[in-house]
Scaffold this motif. Structure first.
Motif, PDB file in Angstrom:
ATOM      1  N   ILE A  62     -20.949  13.478  -9.366  1.00 47.60           N
ATOM      2  CA  ILE A  62     -21.445  12.114  -9.575  1.00 47.60           C
ATOM      3  C   ILE A  62     -20.363  11.185 -10.127  1.00 47.60           C
ATOM      4  O   ILE A  62     -19.271  11.622 -10.467  1.00 47.60           O
ATOM      5  CB  ILE A  62     -22.668  12.118 -10.511  1.00 47.60           C
ATOM      6  N   GLY A  63     -20.728   9.889 -10.254  1.00 49.13           N
ATOM      7  CA  GLY A  63     -19.856   8.894 -10.856  1.00 49.13           C
ATOM      8  C   GLY A  63     -19.487   7.799  -9.889  1.00 49.13           C
ATOM      9  O   GLY A  63     -18.604   7.989  -9.048  1.00 49.13           O
ATOM     10  N   HIS A  64     -20.183   6.651  -9.987  1.00 45.75           N
ATOM     11  CA  HIS A  64     -19.900   5.538  -9.077  1.00 45.75           C
ATOM     12  C   HIS A  64     -19.538   4.250  -9.813  1.00 45.75           C
ATOM     13  O   HIS A  64     -19.323   3.224  -9.183  1.00 45.75           O
ATOM     14  CB  HIS A  64     -21.104   5.290  -8.153  1.00 45.75           C
ATOM     15  N   GLU A  65     -19.471   4.301 -11.145  1.00 45.95           N
ATOM     16  CA  GLU A  65     -19.025   3.166 -11.955  1.00 45.95           C
ATOM     17  C   GLU A  65     -17.709   3.590 -12.600  1.00 45.95           C
ATOM     18  O   GLU A  65     -17.706   4.421 -13.509  1.00 45.95           O
ATOM     19  CB  GLU A  65     -20.052   2.824 -13.038  1.00 45.95           C
ATOM     20  N   TRP A  66     -16.595   3.019 -12.170  1.00 48.91           N
ATOM     21  CA  TRP A  66     -15.330   3.590 -12.605  1.00 48.91           C
ATOM     22  C   TRP A  66     -14.193   2.573 -12.606  1.00 48.91           C
ATOM     23  O   TRP A  66     -14.274   1.516 -11.988  1.00 48.91           O
ATOM     24  CB  TRP A  66     -14.946   4.766 -11.686  1.00 48.91           C
ATOM     25  N   SER A  67     -13.138   2.946 -13.310  1.00 51.50           N
ATOM     26  CA  SER A  67     -11.868   2.220 -13.229  1.00 51.50           C
ATOM     27  C   SER A  67     -10.746   3.228 -13.399  1.00 51.50           C
ATOM     28  O   SER A  67     -10.938   4.304 -13.979  1.00 51.50           O
ATOM     29  CB  SER A  67     -11.778   1.132 -14.295  1.00 51.50           C
ATOM     30  N   GLY A  68      -9.571   2.889 -12.883  1.00 42.63           N
ATOM     31  CA  GLY A  68      -8.454   3.815 -12.978  1.00 42.63           C
ATOM     32  C   GLY A  68      -7.189   3.230 -12.385  1.00 42.63           C
ATOM     33  O   GLY A  68      -7.091   2.017 -12.143  1.00 42.63           O
ATOM     34  N   VAL A  69      -6.225   4.098 -12.142  1.00 48.50           N
ATOM     35  CA  VAL A  69      -4.902   3.687 -11.673  1.00 48.50           C
ATOM     36  C   VAL A  69      -4.589   4.432 -10.371  1.00 48.50           C
ATOM     37  O   VAL A  69      -4.775   5.659 -10.287  1.00 48.50           O
ATOM     38  CB  VAL A  69      -3.823   3.998 -12.729  1.00 48.50           C
ATOM     39  N   VAL A  70      -4.105   3.711  -9.377  1.00 49.01           N
ATOM     40  CA  VAL A  70      -3.747   4.334  -8.093  1.00 49.01           C
ATOM     41  C   VAL A  70      -2.506   5.200  -8.286  1.00 49.01           C
ATOM     42  O   VAL A  70      -1.444   4.714  -8.700  1.00 49.01           O
ATOM     43  CB  VAL A  70      -3.500   3.266  -7.017  1.00 49.01           C
ATOM     44  N   SER A  71      -2.647   6.495  -7.972  1.00 53.46           N
ATOM     45  CA  SER A  71      -1.542   7.427  -8.166  1.00 53.46           C
ATOM     46  C   SER A  71      -0.936   7.924  -6.860  1.00 53.46           C
ATOM     47  O   SER A  71       0.143   8.531  -6.868  1.00 53.46           O
ATOM     48  CB  SER A  71      -2.017   8.627  -8.992  1.00 53.46           C
ATOM     49  N   ALA A  72      -1.619   7.705  -5.741  1.00 52.27           N
ATOM     50  CA  ALA A  72      -1.088   8.128  -4.444  1.00 52.27           C
ATOM     51  C   ALA A  72      -1.720   7.281  -3.352  1.00 52.27           C
ATOM     52  O   ALA A  72      -2.864   6.836  -3.490  1.00 52.27           O
ATOM     53  CB  ALA A  72      -1.377   9.612  -4.190  1.00 52.27           C
ATOM     54  N   VAL A  73      -0.979   7.069  -2.285  1.00 53.74           N
ATOM     55  CA  VAL A  73      -1.504   6.326  -1.133  1.00 53.74           C
ATOM     56  C   VAL A  73      -1.306   7.172   0.115  1.00 53.74           C
ATOM     57  O   VAL A  73      -0.325   7.920   0.243  1.00 53.74           O
ATOM     58  CB  VAL A  73      -0.825   4.954  -0.960  1.00 53.74           C
ATOM     59  N   GLY A  74      -2.261   7.055   1.029  1.00 52.34           N
ATOM     60  CA  GLY A  74      -2.185   7.802   2.272  1.00 52.34           C
ATOM     61  C   GLY A  74      -1.535   6.988   3.371  1.00 52.34           C
ATOM     62  O   GLY A  74      -1.126   5.831   3.173  1.00 52.34           O
ATOM     63  N   PRO A  75      -1.437   7.574   4.564  1.00 49.87           N
ATOM     64  CA  PRO A  75      -0.916   6.834   5.718  1.00 49.87           C
ATOM     65  C   PRO A  75      -1.725   5.566   5.966  1.00 49.87           C
ATOM     66  O   PRO A  75      -2.929   5.525   5.717  1.00 49.87           O
ATOM     67  CB  PRO A  75      -1.078   7.836   6.875  1.00 49.87           C
ATOM     68  N   GLU A  76      -1.025   4.530   6.420  1.00 50.30           N
ATOM     69  CA  GLU A  76      -1.639   3.246   6.780  1.00 50.30           C
ATOM     70  C   GLU A  76      -2.090   2.440   5.561  1.00 50.30           C
ATOM     71  O   GLU A  76      -2.853   1.482   5.703  1.00 50.30           O
ATOM     72  CB  GLU A  76      -2.828   3.448   7.737  1.00 50.30           C
ATOM     73  N   VAL A  77      -1.633   2.817   4.366  1.00 51.48           N
ATOM     74  CA  VAL A  77      -1.981   2.078   3.155  1.00 51.48           C
ATOM     75  C   VAL A  77      -0.723   1.445   2.584  1.00 51.48           C
ATOM     76  O   VAL A  77       0.329   2.086   2.484  1.00 51.48           O
ATOM     77  CB  VAL A  77      -2.630   2.997   2.098  1.00 51.48           C
ATOM     78  N   ASP A  78      -0.826   0.184   2.181  1.00 52.49           N
ATOM     79  CA  ASP A  78       0.291  -0.543   1.578  1.00 52.49           C
ATOM     80  C   ASP A  78       0.738   0.177   0.307  1.00 52.49           C
ATOM     81  O   ASP A  78      -0.054   0.341  -0.631  1.00 52.49           O
ATOM     82  CB  ASP A  78      -0.160  -1.971   1.250  1.00 52.49           C
ATOM     83  N   PRO A  79       1.990   0.603   0.219  1.00 56.57           N
ATOM     84  CA  PRO A  79       2.457   1.313  -0.981  1.00 56.57           C
ATOM     85  C   PRO A  79       2.443   0.447  -2.230  1.00 56.57           C
ATOM     86  O   PRO A  79       2.568   0.969  -3.346  1.00 56.57           O
ATOM     87  CB  PRO A  79       3.880   1.743  -0.619  1.00 56.57           C
ATOM     88  N   ALA A  80       2.250  -0.874  -2.074  1.00 51.13           N
ATOM     89  CA  ALA A  80       2.167  -1.754  -3.240  1.00 51.13           C
ATOM     90  C   ALA A  80       0.964  -1.422  -4.118  1.00 51.13           C
ATOM     91  O   ALA A  80       0.904  -1.844  -5.278  1.00 51.13           O
ATOM     92  CB  ALA A  80       2.098  -3.212  -2.792  1.00 51.13           C
ATOM     93  N   TRP A  81      -0.014  -0.669  -3.574  1.00 47.95           N
ATOM     94  CA  TRP A  81      -1.152  -0.267  -4.395  1.00 47.95           C
ATOM     95  C   TRP A  81      -0.754   0.723  -5.486  1.00 47.95           C
ATOM     96  O   TRP A  81      -1.459   0.856  -6.494  1.00 47.95           O
ATOM     97  CB  TRP A  81      -2.242   0.371  -3.522  1.00 47.95           C
ATOM     98  N   LEU A  82       0.338   1.442  -5.309  1.00 47.97           N
ATOM     99  CA  LEU A  82       0.741   2.438  -6.294  1.00 47.97           C
ATOM    100  C   LEU A  82       0.900   1.815  -7.677  1.00 47.97           C
ATOM    101  O   LEU A  82       1.584   0.797  -7.847  1.00 47.97           O
ATOM    102  CB  LEU A  82       2.052   3.098  -5.866  1.00 47.97           C
ATOM    103  N   GLY A  83       0.263   2.430  -8.664  1.00 45.99           N
ATOM    104  CA  GLY A  83       0.360   1.948 -10.044  1.00 45.99           C
ATOM    105  C   GLY A  83      -0.582   0.821 -10.397  1.00 45.99           C
ATOM    106  O   GLY A  83      -0.650   0.419 -11.564  1.00 45.99           O
ATOM    107  N   LYS A  84      -1.331   0.318  -9.420  1.00 45.68           N
ATOM    108  CA  LYS A  84      -2.267  -0.773  -9.697  1.00 45.68           C
ATOM    109  C   LYS A  84      -3.499  -0.235 -10.434  1.00 45.68           C
ATOM    110  O   LYS A  84      -3.996   0.846 -10.149  1.00 45.68           O
ATOM    111  CB  LYS A  84      -2.729  -1.432  -8.395  1.00 45.68           C
ATOM    112  N   ARG A  85      -3.986  -1.035 -11.383  1.00 40.66           N
ATOM    113  CA  ARG A  85      -5.258  -0.744 -12.029  1.00 40.66           C
ATOM    114  C   ARG A  85      -6.367  -1.300 -11.152  1.00 40.66           C
ATOM    115  O   ARG A  85      -6.319  -2.466 -10.743  1.00 40.66           O
ATOM    116  CB  ARG A  85      -5.313  -1.353 -13.427  1.00 40.66           C
ATOM    117  N   VAL A  86      -7.375  -0.469 -10.886  1.00 37.85           N
ATOM    118  CA  VAL A  86      -8.357  -0.842  -9.876  1.00 37.85           C
ATOM    119  C   VAL A  86      -9.755  -0.372 -10.259  1.00 37.85           C
ATOM    120  O   VAL A  86      -9.943   0.481 -11.127  1.00 37.85           O
ATOM    121  CB  VAL A  86      -8.005  -0.229  -8.490  1.00 37.85           C
ATOM    122  N   THR A  87     -10.727  -0.951  -9.583  1.00 38.13           N
ATOM    123  CA  THR A  87     -12.059  -0.391  -9.432  1.00 38.13           C
ATOM    124  C   THR A  87     -12.401  -0.526  -7.951  1.00 38.13           C
ATOM    125  O   THR A  87     -11.547  -0.921  -7.156  1.00 38.13           O
ATOM    126  CB  THR A  87     -13.090  -1.080 -10.339  1.00 38.13           C
TER     127      THR A  87
END
Length: 334
Positions: A62-87
């Motif tokens: 479970i768990g659908h209310e969250w926040s955190g930090v992007v630690s890895a990106v997959g193919p076809e994802v902008d690497p600028a997301w790395l290190g961003k704080r997100v929900t």
């Protein structure tokens, strides 16, 4: 990594699982905070409707209310997301059906729901896979606690939008739990004259501590001509009560779900020329919620009673509370 897993009604454990790997179009988020809500408690009790319909099966993470930090990106994802704080959005549509193409992915018949539907793992874990298209970046003013309150806040904001509160006009919000209090905060920020309806002295006292002095039980609710009423409860009889109490030409919004069908006389809706709306999910409300938190116009942090580790999640889901505030957060790193 460690994750909290519900294995059956009343059964759960913290276990070691394989960490997520970011697939095409996905990222991995290291979770800083995760909130638990009534839906999560229903998974532990076995009462969650998706278990009966087959949309969810045990084991559930479970768990659908969250926040955190992007630690890895997959193919076809902008690497600028790395290190961003997100929900992010809970509702993950297929992306190609008519509903998704029309911007209503939260109603997609084949949608995943993070930590809820069709087995997508939730945020009561050290890391979480998320489609990049579902991400929302968090500004510095939105800390991890606020970030994990964006999802419930988006639900509440959409309910307030549907209610259409006018500055100075009275609005009644039924149910001073997390969603009801968040709706009250958003309605107050829009200038409405907010009234709250509750059932227990403790919940009403807490609402008054937050500045909502017009907090009532059904026994002492004054004869106020409410422009709109939001039902954020699970009480079977309150939707009909709302239809009866709202002013002619007013609005009734349902965001709570009763365990049994709620019966409403539709003749009352027609003869009073009412607008009745239902709200499912925070989709479409997340961006504005983040902006409102960042501006300081709404600060829901007092709603969080405490933050605990994964090992205490089972006690929280079984009903343990600390103080009068309605929300408990989990820090999976602790």
């Amino acid at each position: 990594m460690r994750a909290f897993v519900i294995t059956g009604p009343g059964r759960s454990e913290v276990v070691e699982v394989d960490p997520p790997v970011a697939g095409p179009g996905e990222v991995v988020v290291d979770v800083e905070r995760a909130g638990v809500c009534g839906t999560d408690m229903e998974f532990l009790s076995g009462d969650m409707a998706y278990l009966a319909s087959g949309d969810a099966t045990y084991p559930v993470r479970i768990g659908h209310e969250w926040s955190g930090v992007v630690s890895a990106v997959g193919p076809e994802v902008d690497p600028a997301w790395l290190g961003k704080r997100v929900t992010g959005d809970t509702m993950l549509g297929c992306g190609h059906c008519a509903r998704c193409r029309n911007g209503r992915q939260h109603l997609c018949a084949d949608r995943y729901e993070i930590g809820i539907r069709h087995g997508w793992p939730g945020a009561l874990a050290e890391s979480l896979p998320v489609p990049a298209k579902a991400l929302f970046e968090l500004p510095d003013a939105v800390d991890p606690t606020l970030g994990a309150l964006v999802e419930p806040g988006g639900n509440a904001l959409r309910a307030v939008r549907a209610a259409g509160p006018r500055p100075g006009a009275p609005i009644l919000i039924m149910g001073p739990g997390t969603i009801g209090l968040l709706a009250a905060m958003f309605a107050r920020a829009r200038g409405a004259n907010v009234h709250l309806l509750g059932a227990t002295p403790e919940s009403l006292a807490f609402a008054r501590e937050l500045g909502f002095t017009d907090a009532w039980t059904r026994a002492d609710l004054p004869a106020v001509p409410f422009d709109a009423i939001i039902d954020a409860t699970n009480a079977q009889d309150l939707p009909a009560f709302a239809v009866d109490r709202v002013e002619p030409g007013g609005r009734v919004v349902g965001i709570g779900l009763a365990g049994e069908p709620s019966l409403v006389d539709t003749r009352r809706i027609v003869l009073k020329d009412l607008t009745v709306a239902g709200v499912l999910s925070a989709s479409g409300g997340l961006g504005e919620t983040i902006e409102t938190y960042a501006s300081g116009a709404v600060d829901p942090r007092p709603l969080v009673a405490e933050t605990v580790g994964l090992e205490e999640a089972a006690e929280v889901l079984a009903g343990r509370r600390s103080g009068s505030a309605p929300k408990i957060h989990i820090d999976p790193r602790g």
